[in-house]
Design a protein around this motif. Structure first.
Motif, PDB file in Angstrom:
ATOM      1  N   GLU A   1     -50.790 -20.085  17.968  1.00  0.00           N
ATOM      2  CA  GLU A   1     -50.296 -21.080  18.929  1.00  0.00           C
ATOM      3  C   GLU A   1     -48.771 -21.133  18.978  1.00  0.00           C
ATOM      4  O   GLU A   1     -48.185 -21.324  20.042  1.00  0.00           O
ATOM      5  N   ALA A   2     -48.137 -20.977  17.822  1.00  0.00           N
ATOM      6  CA  ALA A   2     -46.666 -21.059  17.789  1.00  0.00           C
ATOM      7  C   ALA A   2     -46.036 -19.998  18.693  1.00  0.00           C
ATOM      8  O   ALA A   2     -44.942 -20.187  19.233  1.00  0.00           O
TER       9      ALA A   2
ATOM     10  N   LEU B   1     -47.260 -10.056  26.889  1.00  0.00           N
ATOM     11  CA  LEU B   1     -47.199 -11.455  26.452  1.00  0.00           C
ATOM     12  C   LEU B   1     -47.432 -12.389  27.636  1.00  0.00           C
ATOM     13  O   LEU B   1     -48.186 -13.360  27.553  1.00  0.00           O
ATOM     14  N   HIS B   2     -46.767 -12.088  28.727  1.00  0.00           N
ATOM     15  CA  HIS B   2     -46.858 -12.908  29.942  1.00  0.00           C
ATOM     16  C   HIS B   2     -48.291 -12.918  30.460  1.00  0.00           C
ATOM     17  O   HIS B   2     -48.837 -13.982  30.786  1.00  0.00           O
ATOM     18  N   LYS B   3     -48.893 -11.745  30.509  1.00  0.00           N
ATOM     19  CA  LYS B   3     -50.262 -11.622  31.013  1.00  0.00           C
ATOM     20  C   LYS B   3     -51.237 -12.413  30.135  1.00  0.00           C
ATOM     21  O   LYS B   3     -52.188 -13.027  30.629  1.00  0.00           O
ATOM     22  N   ALA B   4     -50.977 -12.397  28.820  1.00  0.00           N
ATOM     23  CA  ALA B   4     -51.877 -13.060  27.875  1.00  0.00           C
ATOM     24  C   ALA B   4     -51.532 -14.537  27.683  1.00  0.00           C
ATOM     25  O   ALA B   4     -52.187 -15.223  26.902  1.00  0.00           O
ATOM     26  N   GLY B   5     -50.500 -15.008  28.381  1.00  0.00           N
ATOM     27  CA  GLY B   5     -50.173 -16.432  28.322  1.00  0.00           C
ATOM     28  C   GLY B   5     -49.397 -16.852  27.089  1.00  0.00           C
ATOM     29  O   GLY B   5     -49.384 -18.030  26.731  1.00  0.00           O
TER      30      GLY B   5
ATOM     31  N   ILE C   1     -48.935   0.184  34.821  1.00  0.00           N
ATOM     32  CA  ILE C   1     -49.827   0.075  35.982  1.00  0.00           C
ATOM     33  C   ILE C   1     -51.205   0.630  35.597  1.00  0.00           C
ATOM     34  O   ILE C   1     -51.313   1.731  35.064  1.00  0.00           O
ATOM     35  N   GLY C   2     -52.223  -0.144  35.869  1.00  0.00           N
ATOM     36  CA  GLY C   2     -53.585   0.297  35.575  1.00  0.00           C
ATOM     37  C   GLY C   2     -54.031   0.022  34.153  1.00  0.00           C
ATOM     38  O   GLY C   2     -55.171   0.333  33.799  1.00  0.00           O
ATOM     39  N   THR C   3     -53.131  -0.537  33.331  1.00  0.00           N
ATOM     40  CA  THR C   3     -53.526  -0.932  31.971  1.00  0.00           C
ATOM     41  C   THR C   3     -53.840  -2.433  31.983  1.00  0.00           C
ATOM     42  O   THR C   3     -53.520  -3.127  32.943  1.00  0.00           O
ATOM     43  N   PRO C   4     -54.436  -2.930  30.903  1.00  0.00           N
ATOM     44  CA  PRO C   4     -54.713  -4.376  30.858  1.00  0.00           C
ATOM     45  C   PRO C   4     -53.445  -5.228  30.848  1.00  0.00           C
ATOM     46  O   PRO C   4     -53.530  -6.441  31.007  1.00  0.00           O
ATOM     47  N   TRP C   5     -52.284  -4.605  30.672  1.00  0.00           N
ATOM     48  CA  TRP C   5     -51.030  -5.365  30.528  1.00  0.00           C
ATOM     49  C   TRP C   5     -50.181  -5.316  31.778  1.00  0.00           C
ATOM     50  O   TRP C   5     -49.040  -5.763  31.792  1.00  0.00           O
TER      51      TRP C   5
ATOM     52  N   ASP D   1     -41.561 -17.154  34.568  1.00  0.00           N
ATOM     53  CA  ASP D   1     -42.241 -18.390  34.966  1.00  0.00           C
ATOM     54  C   ASP D   1     -41.426 -19.192  35.976  1.00  0.00           C
ATOM     55  O   ASP D   1     -41.810 -20.307  36.329  1.00  0.00           O
ATOM     56  N   GLY D   2     -40.309 -18.631  36.431  1.00  0.00           N
ATOM     57  CA  GLY D   2     -39.499 -19.306  37.443  1.00  0.00           C
ATOM     58  C   GLY D   2     -38.430 -20.196  36.839  1.00  0.00           C
ATOM     59  O   GLY D   2     -38.288 -20.293  35.615  1.00  0.00           O
ATOM     60  N   ILE D   3     -37.663 -20.831  37.733  1.00  0.00           N
ATOM     61  CA  ILE D   3     -36.529 -21.648  37.258  1.00  0.00           C
ATOM     62  C   ILE D   3     -36.826 -23.128  37.483  1.00  0.00           C
ATOM     63  O   ILE D   3     -37.772 -23.474  38.142  1.00  0.00           O
TER      64      ILE D   3
END
Lengths: 294, 294
Positions: free
Chosen positions: B113-114, B133-137, B196-200, B292-294
């Motif tokens: 979680e950290a 990391l971004h894809k996995a949240g 591209i085409g990978t899970p990431w 995640d934007g500004i």
């Protein structure tokens, strides 16, 4: 279209010609080098005499537009013209370089039934178009030497091998590990990497994938293998065989791993069996690998 | 883990330190250059004095294993250790090179979680891990300068910009086209191509994709853009912006098209709006782009 003069006029000649295999040459990537067409024709006559297949170089092979043998539309139209001509048994890629992938979305919608009953022979950059044709069910995609290979050291052997496949389906032209019932794939790593995740990525399920590379740093070979073996579809392949990786520039710092160590590493990581070396590469020894099997 | 001496012992000091932002530095790709850590620390003190965020360089940054800053497991463990440490607000990539993609499948299952409540700042090769990391949240992936950038000409400005974002969330560090509500992505072309085409592969739907490149031939920039814009998910992007393409080696023959012409071409071909130039690249002017934007 350049045709040998007279062949279509005399009845007797036509009958002989109709028995000859006819091979169309087109250049979807880079321009054919000067003198290559003549050298290929001469070798063809020397090897096969009167039985020689007729090789027809589309004039597009000699065009130039920056990096390419003519602009995208011109190259695509030449490809479609020969692919859709039932008079050609095979379409032979003039050379690699870069550019066949640019044509995929222009070419595919224009192909007709005649394009399905045809052999397409090439490798390297041609792999992009070969993969798209294969995926869409157009004809028989085959990895093997291209016309421009005649300028390599020992290059006549490569052209003789391509002709042996095109004219005679000679088993001696084939990559030696191929077994009946297998449906292998062979690609340049960079070219296959550029297809992963696109609609033209081949179906790898149950297939042996041969991968070769030329003039890429070891860290790039590693990255290509990371990419390819991380694609979910590749993880269902029957195995990976490593072709030759030639002219690798020095890595800074030293990569400290050979191409075979790296291939084994990614196979282990991805759970795809590593099946040893394949006799393919950017060289005169490059063998023939028909994607539909032998 | 290297910590400033004494900070954990005196109650008064601890209270001050607990208010200071703490930034962990790890090197999932290539080894940090000699003197870089000291130069970054010195600049941090010069810019922020007593308010300076505490920057902790993981000892792994200085390891060497061929191309990499230590072997895969060592680099992954260092990453996991800092990512899972709630004492760090941010994890800053030491430098690019190559290697972060090798760690994705080792790192992701070990994050806790950290690791979700953290900013991850880097670009170039770091983009592979940032995307995963971004894809996995996990936390806030941010494109922006890395420690090694301090050795570039004018590189202190890049580090000052990264620190301005890490320490103060300074709007002046941001790529100027960013607007509230947008969720942009920024990648090096070669690195994104390898995802591209990978899970990431990131989710491109509705997002502005900024693409930059360095030291690649024009034909490769073209091939990367062919690949990226041919991915079905990219075709749902809100648009593509072209960052800087620097140090392009001469193409043989001349490619006869600039990087912007090529970007416009592929945007037109793929139906993705071309939205102009982005202020990102492999240089000291490289701006901050939070995914995640500004």
């Amino acid at each position: 279209m350049v045709r040998p003069s007279g062949g279509r006029n005399a009845e007797g000649t036509r009958r002989v010609e109709e028995k000859r295999r006819r091979i169309g040459v087109v250049a979807p990537s880079s321009r054919l080098g000067d003198g290559v067409a003549e050298a290929v024709q001469a070798l063809n006559r020397r090897l096969y005499g009167e039985r020689a297949p007729e090789i027809v170089f589309h004039p597009q092979c000699f065009l130039s537009d920056g990096h390419f043998a003519g602009d995208d539309l011109t190259r695509a139209e030449a490809f479609v013209e020969m692919a859709n001509d039932p008079g050609f048994e095979a379409l032979w890629f003039a050379r690699g370089g870069y550019g066949s992938g640019r044509l995929i979305e222009i070419v595919l919608p224009r192909l007709t039934e005649a394009a399905r009953d045809k052999t397409y022979l090439g490798y390297s950059d041609a792999g992009a178009m070969l993969s798209a044709l294969h995926k869409a069910g157009f004809g028989r995609a085959v990895h093997g030497p291209m016309c421009q290979d005649i300028v390599r050291e020992g290059g006549e052997a490569a052209i003789a091998r391509a002709l042996a496949w095109l004219a005679e389906r000679s088993p001696g032209a084939l990559e030696a590990s191929l077994r009946p019932g297998e449906r292998p794939l062979a690609f340049n790593m960079a070219v296959l990497s550029s297809l992963i995740g696109t609609p033209w990525e081949p179906d790898f399920r149950g297939r042996v994938l041969m991968l070769e590379e030329v003039a890429e740093y070891m860290y790039r070979i590693d990255r290509f293998l990371f990419h390819i073996t991380s694609a979910p579809n590749v993880r269902h392949a029957a195995g990976i065989m490593l072709g030759r990786c030639s002219a690798i520039p020095p890595n800074e710092p030293d990569f400290a791993r050979t191409e075979e160590e790296v291939a084994r590493y990614w196979c282990e990581r991805s759970g795809v069996p590593y099946l040893g070396r394949a006799d393919v590469g950017h060289d005169a020894d490059n063998k023939v690998v028909p994607f539909d099997g032998i």
